[in-house]
Motif scaffolding. Structure first.
Motif, PDB file in Angstrom:
ATOM      1  N   ARG A 147      48.579  23.824  43.522  1.00 51.86           N
ATOM      2  CA  ARG A 147      47.301  24.395  43.944  1.00 51.86           C
ATOM      3  C   ARG A 147      46.428  24.653  42.714  1.00 51.86           C
ATOM      4  N   ALA A 148      45.141  24.365  42.827  1.00 51.87           N
ATOM      5  CA  ALA A 148      44.221  24.597  41.706  1.00 51.87           C
ATOM      6  C   ALA A 148      43.943  26.094  41.571  1.00 51.87           C
ATOM      7  N   ILE A 149      44.192  26.620  40.390  1.00 53.44           N
ATOM      8  CA  ILE A 149      43.894  28.014  40.078  1.00 53.44           C
ATOM      9  C   ILE A 149      43.199  28.035  38.728  1.00 53.44           C
ATOM     10  N   ASN A 150      41.969  28.520  38.716  1.00 53.04           N
ATOM     11  CA  ASN A 150      41.235  28.682  37.458  1.00 53.04           C
ATOM     12  C   ASN A 150      41.576  30.031  36.866  1.00 53.04           C
ATOM     13  N   MET A 151      41.815  30.058  35.570  1.00 54.09           N
ATOM     14  CA  MET A 151      42.027  31.302  34.843  1.00 54.09           C
ATOM     15  C   MET A 151      40.798  31.472  33.955  1.00 54.09           C
ATOM     16  N   GLU A 152      39.939  32.445  34.287  1.00 54.55           N
ATOM     17  CA  GLU A 152      38.659  32.603  33.619  1.00 54.55           C
ATOM     18  C   GLU A 152      38.546  33.994  33.006  1.00 54.55           C
ATOM     19  N   ASN A 153      37.595  34.139  32.105  1.00 56.76           N
ATOM     20  CA  ASN A 153      37.280  35.437  31.496  1.00 56.76           C
ATOM     21  C   ASN A 153      38.531  36.121  30.933  1.00 56.76           C
ATOM     22  N   ILE A 154      39.299  35.377  30.182  1.00 56.46           N
ATOM     23  CA  ILE A 154      40.535  35.910  29.603  1.00 56.46           C
ATOM     24  C   ILE A 154      40.174  36.828  28.442  1.00 56.46           C
ATOM     25  N   ARG A 155      40.626  38.078  28.535  1.00 57.12           N
ATOM     26  CA  ARG A 155      40.367  39.060  27.478  1.00 57.12           C
ATOM     27  C   ARG A 155      41.684  39.667  27.023  1.00 57.12           C
ATOM     28  N   LEU A 156      41.920  39.601  25.723  1.00 55.08           N
ATOM     29  CA  LEU A 156      43.113  40.207  25.133  1.00 55.08           C
ATOM     30  C   LEU A 156      42.771  41.604  24.644  1.00 55.08           C
ATOM     31  N   GLY A 157      43.610  42.567  25.001  1.00 58.39           N
ATOM     32  CA  GLY A 157      43.423  43.927  24.512  1.00 58.39           C
ATOM     33  C   GLY A 157      44.081  44.087  23.147  1.00 58.39           C
ATOM     34  N   GLU A 158      43.953  45.262  22.587  1.00 53.93           N
ATOM     35  CA  GLU A 158      44.585  45.559  21.298  1.00 53.93           C
ATOM     36  C   GLU A 158      46.101  45.477  21.438  1.00 53.93           C
ATOM     37  N   PRO A 159      46.780  44.792  20.529  1.00 53.11           N
ATOM     38  CA  PRO A 159      48.238  44.731  20.593  1.00 53.11           C
ATOM     39  C   PRO A 159      48.848  46.107  20.318  1.00 53.11           C
ATOM     40  N   VAL A 160      49.963  46.367  20.974  1.00 51.21           N
ATOM     41  CA  VAL A 160      50.689  47.619  20.781  1.00 51.21           C
ATOM     42  C   VAL A 160      52.043  47.263  20.175  1.00 51.21           C
ATOM     43  N   SER A 161      52.326  47.812  19.018  1.00 54.32           N
ATOM     44  CA  SER A 161      53.605  47.536  18.352  1.00 54.32           C
ATOM     45  C   SER A 161      54.621  48.611  18.716  1.00 54.32           C
TER      46      SER A 161
END
Length: 99
Positions: A47-61
């Motif tokens: 099935r076609a699924i678009n993944m849009e507006n990908i935003r990465l938050g601040e990494p947590v160590s």
């Protein structure tokens, strides 16, 4: 893929001429390779699924790993009823053509 799903929020559907868009906001967290594996598997679906507006938050160590948070809009598509179907054969002739 081992991710934590923090949010699944369906958005209003949008209708185009031949299909309906079904957007869903997702918030995920996990290690980089878990996120990569998730996106890889989404791309392999039939099935076609678009993944849009990908935003990465601040990494947590933590002591032994780095956790990323990702916000993404996943959009699926659904054909409108009656669209894309083959027209019915008329006059009793076979759909293939020659008698």
């Amino acid at each position: 893929s081992g991710l934590k799903i923090l949010l699944v929020e369906p958005r209003p559907e949008g209708q185009a001429e031949y299909y309906t868009r079904g957007p869903v906001s997702l918030r995920l967290s996990g290690r980089f390779h878990q996120l990569a594996k998730f996106f890889y598997h989404i791309g392999r679906l039939e099935r076609a699924i678009n993944m849009e507006n990908i935003r990465l938050g601040e990494p947590v160590s933590t002591q032994d790993e780095v956790i990323l948070r990702v916000d993404v809009l996943a959009t699926t598509f659904r054909r409108l009823p009656g669209e894309g179907e083959a027209p019915a054969a008329q006059g009793g002739a076979p759909a293939g053509g020659s008698p």
